[in-house]
Design a protein around this motif. Sequence first.
Motif, PDB file in Angstrom:
ATOM      1  N   ARG A  96       0.341   1.959  -0.065  1.00  0.00           N
ATOM      2  CA  ARG A  96       0.228   0.489  -0.084  1.00  0.00           C
ATOM      3  C   ARG A  96       1.565  -0.164   0.241  1.00  0.00           C
ATOM      4  O   ARG A  96       1.623  -1.169   0.967  1.00  0.00           O
ATOM      5  N   ALA A  97       2.653   0.394  -0.307  1.00  0.00           N
ATOM      6  CA  ALA A  97       3.967  -0.179  -0.036  1.00  0.00           C
ATOM      7  C   ALA A  97       4.356  -0.016   1.425  1.00  0.00           C
ATOM      8  O   ALA A  97       4.958  -0.924   2.025  1.00  0.00           O
ATOM      9  N   THR A  98       4.013   1.105   2.017  1.00  0.00           N
ATOM     10  CA  THR A  98       4.293   1.312   3.434  1.00  0.00           C
ATOM     11  C   THR A  98       3.525   0.320   4.292  1.00  0.00           C
ATOM     12  O   THR A  98       4.069  -0.255   5.250  1.00  0.00           O
ATOM     13  N   GLU A  99       2.278   0.094   3.937  1.00  0.00           N
ATOM     14  CA  GLU A  99       1.451  -0.830   4.701  1.00  0.00           C
ATOM     15  C   GLU A  99       1.991  -2.257   4.630  1.00  0.00           C
ATOM     16  O   GLU A  99       1.986  -2.989   5.627  1.00  0.00           O
ATOM     17  N   SER A 142       7.723   5.825  -8.362  1.00  0.00           N
ATOM     18  CA  SER A 142       6.510   6.341  -8.991  1.00  0.00           C
ATOM     19  C   SER A 142       6.639   7.795  -9.412  1.00  0.00           C
ATOM     20  O   SER A 142       5.698   8.344 -10.000  1.00  0.00           O
ATOM     21  N   SER A 143       7.778   8.408  -9.123  1.00  0.00           N
ATOM     22  CA  SER A 143       7.985   9.827  -9.377  1.00  0.00           C
ATOM     23  C   SER A 143       9.048  10.023 -10.450  1.00  0.00           C
ATOM     24  O   SER A 143       9.709   9.088 -10.888  1.00  0.00           O
ATOM     25  N   PRO A 169       8.022   1.804   6.214  1.00  0.00           N
ATOM     26  CA  PRO A 169       8.319   3.131   5.683  1.00  0.00           C
ATOM     27  C   PRO A 169       9.393   3.152   4.598  1.00  0.00           C
ATOM     28  O   PRO A 169       9.274   3.911   3.632  1.00  0.00           O
ATOM     29  N   ALA A 170      10.447   2.346   4.750  1.00  0.00           N
ATOM     30  CA  ALA A 170      11.515   2.350   3.750  1.00  0.00           C
ATOM     31  C   ALA A 170      10.987   1.880   2.402  1.00  0.00           C
ATOM     32  O   ALA A 170      11.338   2.433   1.348  1.00  0.00           O
ATOM     33  N   ARG A 171      10.141   0.872   2.440  1.00  0.00           N
ATOM     34  CA  ARG A 171       9.531   0.379   1.206  1.00  0.00           C
ATOM     35  C   ARG A 171       8.602   1.440   0.607  1.00  0.00           C
ATOM     36  O   ARG A 171       8.559   1.619  -0.606  1.00  0.00           O
ATOM     37  N   GLY A 172       7.882   2.141   1.473  1.00  0.00           N
ATOM     38  CA  GLY A 172       7.010   3.198   0.985  1.00  0.00           C
ATOM     39  C   GLY A 172       7.784   4.320   0.327  1.00  0.00           C
ATOM     40  O   GLY A 172       7.392   4.830  -0.728  1.00  0.00           O
ATOM     41  N   ASP A 173       8.890   4.719   0.937  1.00  0.00           N
ATOM     42  CA  ASP A 173       9.726   5.768   0.356  1.00  0.00           C
ATOM     43  C   ASP A 173      10.308   5.330  -0.983  1.00  0.00           C
ATOM     44  O   ASP A 173      10.406   6.119  -1.926  1.00  0.00           O
ATOM     45  N   ALA A 174      10.697   4.054  -1.060  1.00  0.00           N
ATOM     46  CA  ALA A 174      11.245   3.537  -2.311  1.00  0.00           C
ATOM     47  C   ALA A 174      10.190   3.536  -3.413  1.00  0.00           C
ATOM     48  O   ALA A 174      10.468   3.891  -4.565  1.00  0.00           O
ATOM     49  N   ASP A 200       0.892   8.771  -4.349  1.00  0.00           N
ATOM     50  CA  ASP A 200       0.516   8.671  -2.932  1.00  0.00           C
ATOM     51  C   ASP A 200      -0.094   7.309  -2.626  1.00  0.00           C
ATOM     52  O   ASP A 200       0.194   6.700  -1.586  1.00  0.00           O
ATOM     53  N   SER A 201      -0.945   6.830  -3.531  1.00  0.00           N
ATOM     54  CA  SER A 201      -1.591   5.536  -3.324  1.00  0.00           C
ATOM     55  C   SER A 201      -0.573   4.407  -3.340  1.00  0.00           C
ATOM     56  O   SER A 201      -0.599   3.510  -2.479  1.00  0.00           O
ATOM     57  N   ASN A 202       0.338   4.436  -4.314  1.00  0.00           N
ATOM     58  CA  ASN A 202       1.380   3.398  -4.399  1.00  0.00           C
ATOM     59  C   ASN A 202       2.249   3.390  -3.151  1.00  0.00           C
ATOM     60  O   ASN A 202       2.574   2.324  -2.601  1.00  0.00           O
TER      61      ASN A 202
END
Length: 252
Positions: A189-192, A206-207, A196-201, A184-186
């Motif tokens: 930070r990526a979304t910020e 991370s999963s 959103p696409a970077r956050g989803d990636a 969730d933290s990773n």
Amino acid sequence: MSSVENFRDIAGREGGYRTVDGGTIRAGLIYRSNALVADGGDLAVLNTLGVRAVFDLRSSGEVSAKPDRVPEGAKYVRYNVYGDAADSNAAAGGGLDISSVTSVNRLMVDAYQKLVNVPEVRAQLGAAITDIALTDGPVIFNCTSGKDRTGWIAATILTIAGVDRGAVMRDYLLSNEYLARTTDSNAARATESGGPARGDAMRALSSVRPEYLKAGLDEIEKIYGSFDNYVADGLGLSDGTLAALRSKLVVA
């Protein structure tokens, strides 16, 4: 443990996984983990487990960034599964394409296929599993997140021991539960920083996902025809090593 969040017993959480022939996986002998960056309290817990060896599956760069804190009395052995090519590439300004979920999925599928189709990788895996099997007493094996290289070896060992594919997959996917806070933290930070696409990636990276493990298992069928052939011909595990692993891990 709060500082080593993906540390767990390969036997599972409910009295030990059952094998297809009615055995049970012994607890307290083989542990899997992310990087052993244990704080004082968690290191004290590790020191109570009687660990005889820590087998680190990471590259030189990963080890330098997060050195393992080895429990008292344990030897430290490194098996550099993927080698240091990725470290060198990063130092030269290269990088992984994690711009989208699609690119991450492609990256992860390739990584799991390499666990099967790259001779140098198989040699490191086979040596690590042999050491795990032949070391008397409890051992830990780990990588950085404890989910991919560690997850593959855990799946291999449990399958050798006779645990069915469904339980092996469920054990593999438990990393998502243990790593939820970090994931969730990773992703946040990526979304910020990238949207959103970077956050989803980043969440995908991370999963663990069923298709990642399945990619490696499918590669086994494609190249070796069966899991037993992969273990014997790909990993080079002898009948004696397999017997020692089962004897160590399975109770009737």
